[in-house]
Design a protein around this motif. Structure first.
Motif, short mmCIF file in Angstrom:
data_model
loop_
_atom_site.label_atom_id
_atom_site.label_comp_id
_atom_site.label_asym_id
_atom_site.label_seq_id
_atom_site.Cartn_x
_atom_site.Cartn_y
_atom_site.Cartn_z
N ALA A 128 5.25 8.43 -9.08
CA ALA A 128 6.62 8.55 -9.36
C ALA A 128 6.81 6.94 -9.41
O ALA A 128 6.37 6.37 -8.30
CB ALA A 128 7.38 9.28 -8.75
N THR A 129 7.69 6.41 -10.17
CA THR A 129 8.17 4.95 -9.88
C THR A 129 9.44 4.93 -9.25
O THR A 129 10.10 5.91 -8.87
CB THR A 129 8.55 4.25 -11.25
N THR A 130 9.81 3.90 -8.30
CA THR A 130 10.99 3.66 -7.61
C THR A 130 11.80 2.65 -8.02
O THR A 130 11.19 1.50 -8.34
CB THR A 130 10.75 3.68 -6.07
N THR A 131 13.24 2.85 -8.35
CA THR A 131 14.03 1.81 -8.68
C THR A 131 14.83 1.16 -7.73
O THR A 131 15.36 1.89 -7.18
CB THR A 131 14.86 2.30 -9.98
N ASP A 132 14.87 -0.23 -7.59
CA ASP A 132 15.97 -0.77 -6.67
C ASP A 132 16.18 -2.39 -7.14
O ASP A 132 15.59 -2.65 -8.03
CB ASP A 132 15.47 -0.69 -5.16
N ILE A 183 12.86 -2.66 -2.98
CA ILE A 183 12.01 -1.21 -3.41
C ILE A 183 10.98 -0.74 -2.37
O ILE A 183 10.30 -1.52 -1.96
CB ILE A 183 11.25 -1.71 -4.74
N THR A 184 11.11 0.42 -2.25
CA THR A 184 10.49 1.13 -1.21
C THR A 184 9.98 2.39 -1.98
O THR A 184 10.73 3.17 -2.46
CB THR A 184 10.91 1.57 0.17
N THR A 185 8.64 2.68 -2.12
CA THR A 185 8.28 3.83 -3.02
C THR A 185 8.37 5.22 -2.08
O THR A 185 8.33 5.05 -0.83
CB THR A 185 6.66 3.76 -3.35
N SER A 186 8.29 6.43 -2.58
CA SER A 186 8.33 7.55 -1.79
C SER A 186 7.08 7.61 -0.69
O SER A 186 7.15 8.31 -0.02
CB SER A 186 8.15 8.61 -2.79
N GLY A 187 6.05 7.04 -1.02
CA GLY A 187 5.02 6.94 -0.08
C GLY A 187 5.18 5.78 1.02
O GLY A 187 4.21 5.71 1.82
N GLY A 188 6.22 5.13 1.03
CA GLY A 188 6.50 4.24 2.20
C GLY A 188 5.71 2.71 1.87
O GLY A 188 5.94 1.92 2.61
N THR A 189 5.65 2.54 0.58
CA THR A 189 4.99 1.02 0.44
C THR A 189 6.35 0.21 -0.03
O THR A 189 6.83 0.61 -0.96
CB THR A 189 4.27 1.08 -0.89
N ASP A 190 6.61 -0.93 0.83
CA ASP A 190 7.65 -1.76 0.17
C ASP A 190 6.98 -2.94 -0.84
O ASP A 190 5.99 -3.41 -0.50
CB ASP A 190 8.12 -2.44 1.47
N LEU A 191 7.57 -3.18 -1.63
CA LEU A 191 7.31 -4.09 -2.52
C LEU A 191 8.14 -5.47 -1.76
O LEU A 191 9.41 -5.51 -2.08
CB LEU A 191 7.87 -3.98 -3.88
N ASP A 192 7.42 -6.51 -1.19
CA ASP A 192 8.13 -7.29 -0.52
C ASP A 192 8.43 -8.57 -1.28
O ASP A 192 9.65 -9.00 -1.17
CB ASP A 192 7.19 -7.84 0.63
N SER A 193 7.62 -9.03 -2.37
CA SER A 193 7.88 -10.35 -3.04
C SER A 193 6.79 -10.07 -4.31
O SER A 193 6.00 -9.56 -4.39
CB SER A 193 7.65 -11.45 -2.26
N ASP A 244 11.66 -1.36 -11.40
CA ASP A 244 10.90 -0.25 -11.45
C ASP A 244 9.50 -0.29 -11.19
O ASP A 244 8.85 -0.84 -11.68
CB ASP A 244 11.41 0.58 -12.81
N PHE A 245 9.06 0.01 -9.79
CA PHE A 245 7.92 -0.21 -9.17
C PHE A 245 7.13 1.04 -9.06
O PHE A 245 7.73 2.22 -8.63
CB PHE A 245 7.89 -1.00 -8.09
N GLY A 246 5.73 1.07 -9.35
CA GLY A 246 5.01 2.37 -9.06
C GLY A 246 3.44 2.05 -9.31
O GLY A 246 3.14 1.02 -9.67
N LEU A 247 2.71 3.22 -8.78
CA LEU A 247 1.45 2.99 -8.78
C LEU A 247 0.70 4.04 -9.74
O LEU A 247 1.38 4.97 -9.79
CB LEU A 247 0.90 3.18 -7.17
N ASP A 248 -0.41 3.85 -10.39
CA ASP A 248 -0.98 4.64 -11.32
C ASP A 248 -0.76 6.16 -11.07
O ASP A 248 -1.38 6.28 -9.69
CB ASP A 248 -2.23 4.17 -11.97
N GLY A 249 -0.40 7.06 -11.69
CA GLY A 249 -0.37 8.49 -11.22
C GLY A 249 0.79 8.95 -10.30
O GLY A 249 0.50 9.94 -9.69
#
Length: 172
Positions: A44-48, A77-87, A37-42
């Protein structure tokens, strides 16, 4: 994610204990899969899904076990803003207590995450888990980790990654 944390702790505490205590000392390594479950302060988080490898060394002190572990993971994991958590990479200390053929442990360490378009972040990682011996060399487990990552490349708010993983490993 709160329900997953509660379920992981309940599973660890309800695993049956046996009379024979396992020797957890020595080198080990394995694979893990999970949900992050990944997210940035402020935001929404994204789960994958997450997946990776781990390895380390434990020193067995009777009822207690201390060790060090390294891990490397990828994610979908890709956030709604288009950021991929690569590693995600981490180094952590482990302190555990034996319960029959199981080991309940806590971790504390340092993590680095890489993203597709926001750079790299570094910060603390901590968690809890349970490993259970299947044979004298093989174990399965479950682990919850929290990664509190500072600013990614200093340009945006802090990032957080909550993760529950199922682990399978071998002692050498």
């Amino acid at each position: 994610m709160k329900h997953i944390k509660s379920a992981a702790l309940a599973i660890a505490l309800l695993m049956p204990a046996t009379v024979m205590a396992q020797d957890w000392g020595g080198f080990y390594g394995g694979l893990q899969i999970g949900r992050g479950d990944f997210g940035l302060d402020g935001t929404a988080t994204t789960t994958d899904n997450t997946y990776g490898v781990f390895g380390g060394y434990n020193q067995d002190f009777g009822s207690y076990v201390l060790g060090l572990e390294l891990e490397a993971e990828g994610s979908n994991i890709t956030t709604s803003g288009g950021t991929d958590l690569d590693s995600q990479y981490g180094a952590k200390a482990r302190a555990g207590y034996k319960v029959g053929n199981g080991l309940i442990f806590a971790t504390l360490g340092y993590a680095v995450i890489d993203t597709s378009n926001l750079g790299t972040g570094r910060g603390a990682t901590y968690g809890i888990g349970y490993d259970h011996t299947i044979t004298d060399r093989m174990f399965f487990g479950i682990e919850y980790q929290r990664h509190d990552i500072g600013n990614l490349s200093g340009a945006i708010p802090d990032a957080e990654l909550d993760q529950v993983s199922v682990r399978a490993g071998f002692r050498f």
